[in-house]
Design a protein around this motif. Structure first.
Motif, PDB file in Angstrom:
ATOM      1  N   ASN A   1       0.857  -1.183   0.000  1.00 44.52           N
ATOM      2  CA  ASN A   1       0.000   0.000   0.000  1.00 44.52           C
ATOM      3  C   ASN A   1       0.892   1.231   0.000  1.00 44.52           C
ATOM      4  OD1 ASN A   1      -2.830   0.830   0.044  1.00 44.52           O
ATOM      5  ND2 ASN A   1      -2.308   1.859   1.949  1.00 44.52           N
ATOM      6  N   TYR A   2       0.749   2.062  -1.023  1.00 44.31           N
ATOM      7  CA  TYR A   2       1.477   3.324  -1.093  1.00 44.31           C
ATOM      8  C   TYR A   2       0.643   4.342  -0.321  1.00 44.31           C
ATOM      9  CZ  TYR A   2       4.145   1.004  -4.778  1.00 44.31           C
ATOM     10  OH  TYR A   2       4.935   0.132  -5.490  1.00 44.31           O
ATOM     11  N   TYR A   3       0.940   4.476   0.951  1.00 43.45           N
ATOM     12  CA  TYR A   3       0.087   5.247   1.853  1.00 43.45           C
ATOM     13  C   TYR A   3       0.029   6.728   1.520  1.00 43.45           C
ATOM     14  CZ  TYR A   3      -0.381   1.189   4.903  1.00 43.45           C
ATOM     15  OH  TYR A   3      -0.695  -0.053   5.401  1.00 43.45           O
TER      16      TYR A   3
ATOM     17  N   PRO B   1      -3.647   7.306  -1.069  1.00 40.43           N
ATOM     18  CA  PRO B   1      -3.126   5.945  -0.998  1.00 40.43           C
ATOM     19  C   PRO B   1      -3.588   5.111  -2.192  1.00 40.43           C
ATOM     20  CG  PRO B   1      -5.112   6.102   0.325  1.00 40.43           C
ATOM     21  CD  PRO B   1      -4.904   7.461  -0.293  1.00 40.43           C
TER      22      PRO B   1
END
Length: 340
Positions: free
Chosen positions: A284-286, A289
């Motif tokens: 997960n690319y917060y 997101p």
């Protein structure tokens, strides 16, 4: 198991609206009456329609509006040798722009730019793709720049099972992002949903503290860098249509219930034997997101070779703050960008 997949609130809002309006076009050639979010969060009761809808959910999953990344790839021999191919990529997803309608984006889903930086024998090759939402209205358009000829030419073969860029025949064009492009050559069927151990929350494989030379082993990525969790996945079978051809006449895709990301794929040969296996360790690319792959690994089980794609550990990581415009993805700009 950590259900960490998430998207912006706007994506969920538009997904709920799409649930009431989204429709397939023709024989799954496109979608209509949708915007920004997942087009089919509630799958059709017909397994054939549901299979196509699930694949469109993967294709239209939120990727950020624009991004720049290094997609370095290592085609690894059975003995573990490889020459790293450094690839720079940019994308602009018009579908994900807030307030955008299908009419406004003129059938364009994503603009995609790819440039090979090294090794020297491949450096300067550039690929430009205009990926469409409805191939009945207009199919994918692609162009390539060849540094030796110093000219831009159309590339109608950047589709289906033609070899991927600098991939040593270890992945096809439609294996990029686990699956992309037209659904037209296959019959699709949703087999059902099951629990399965899949690559998930693969932050060690993503880390800039992990060295690529330590990760790559003969036959596989070192499992010390990978993580597998029990998640629910949709299972979709693809079988090549009568009169059509593909080097993998049958494939099985396993899509994450929460994000619609394809996490693993089984590819079969013409004799019905398992030939290739693909997986997508994801994170997960917060900061966005968005839940997306950090690696894609495609294994040839017959030769013992594989290709690992997305090895940005010693490069600049995904930049989702990258700003660009459609003008930067025009065929006219391709030659100039290739020379630079």
């Amino acid at each position: 198991t950590r259900r960490s997949a998430s998207n912006p609130a706007r994506t969920y809002e538009m997904t709920m609206k799409n649930a009431l309006t989204g429709e397939l076009v023709g024989d799954g050639d496109g979608v209509t009456n949708v915007a920004e979010g997942i087009p089919f969060p509630i799958l059709d009761k017909d397994p054939k329609l549901a299979g196509m809808e699930a694949m469109w959910n993967h294709k239209l999953k939120y990727k950020g509006v624009s991004a720049r990344r290094w997609a370095d790839q290592a085609p690894v021999t059975a003995s573990g040798k490889y020459v790293m191919v450094r690839i720079k990529e940019e994308l602009l997803g018009l579908y994900y722009r807030q307030g955008a309608t299908l009419a406004e984006i003129n059938n364009i889903l994503i603009y995609f730019y790819q440039e090979v930086v090294s090794p020297p024998r491949l450096a300067g090759q550039v690929l430009l793709v205009h990926e469409t939402l409805n191939s009945e209205i207009g199919p994918r358009q692609a162009w390539v720049y060849n540094p030796g000829q110093r000219r831009v030419r159309r590339a109608p073969n950047i589709v289906y099972d033609n070899p991927g860029t600098a991939a040593d025949n270890l992945r096809t064009t439609d294996m990029t992002d686990m699956f992309n492009g037209s659904l037209a050559r296959f019959d699709w069927k949703l087999v059902g949903k099951r629990e399965m151990y899949v690559p998930y929350n693969s932050y060690k494989a993503h880390s800039d503290k992990s060295k690529v030379e330590d990760m790559i082993k003969p036959g596989y990525i070192d499992p010390d860098y990978l993580r597998y969790e029990l998640h629910r996945v949709y299972v979709v079978e693809a079988t090549v249509k009568a009169g059509q051809r593909h080097i993998n006449p049958r494939r099985t895709f396993y899509l994450d219930e929460d994000s619609w990301q394809i996490l693993t794929t089984d590819h079969y040969d013409s004799a019905g034997n398992l030939w290739r296996y693909s997986d997508a360790p994801s994170v997960n690319y917060y900061e966005v997101p968005v839940f997306w792959s950090t690696l894609e690994n495609h294994h040839d089980l017959k030769s013992g070779r594989y290709i690992a794609v997305g090895l940005d550990n010693q490069e600049q990581m995904y930049d989702f703050s990258f700003q660009t415009t459609p003008d930067m993805f025009s065929p006219q700009s391709l030659r100039q960008r290739g020379i630079q």
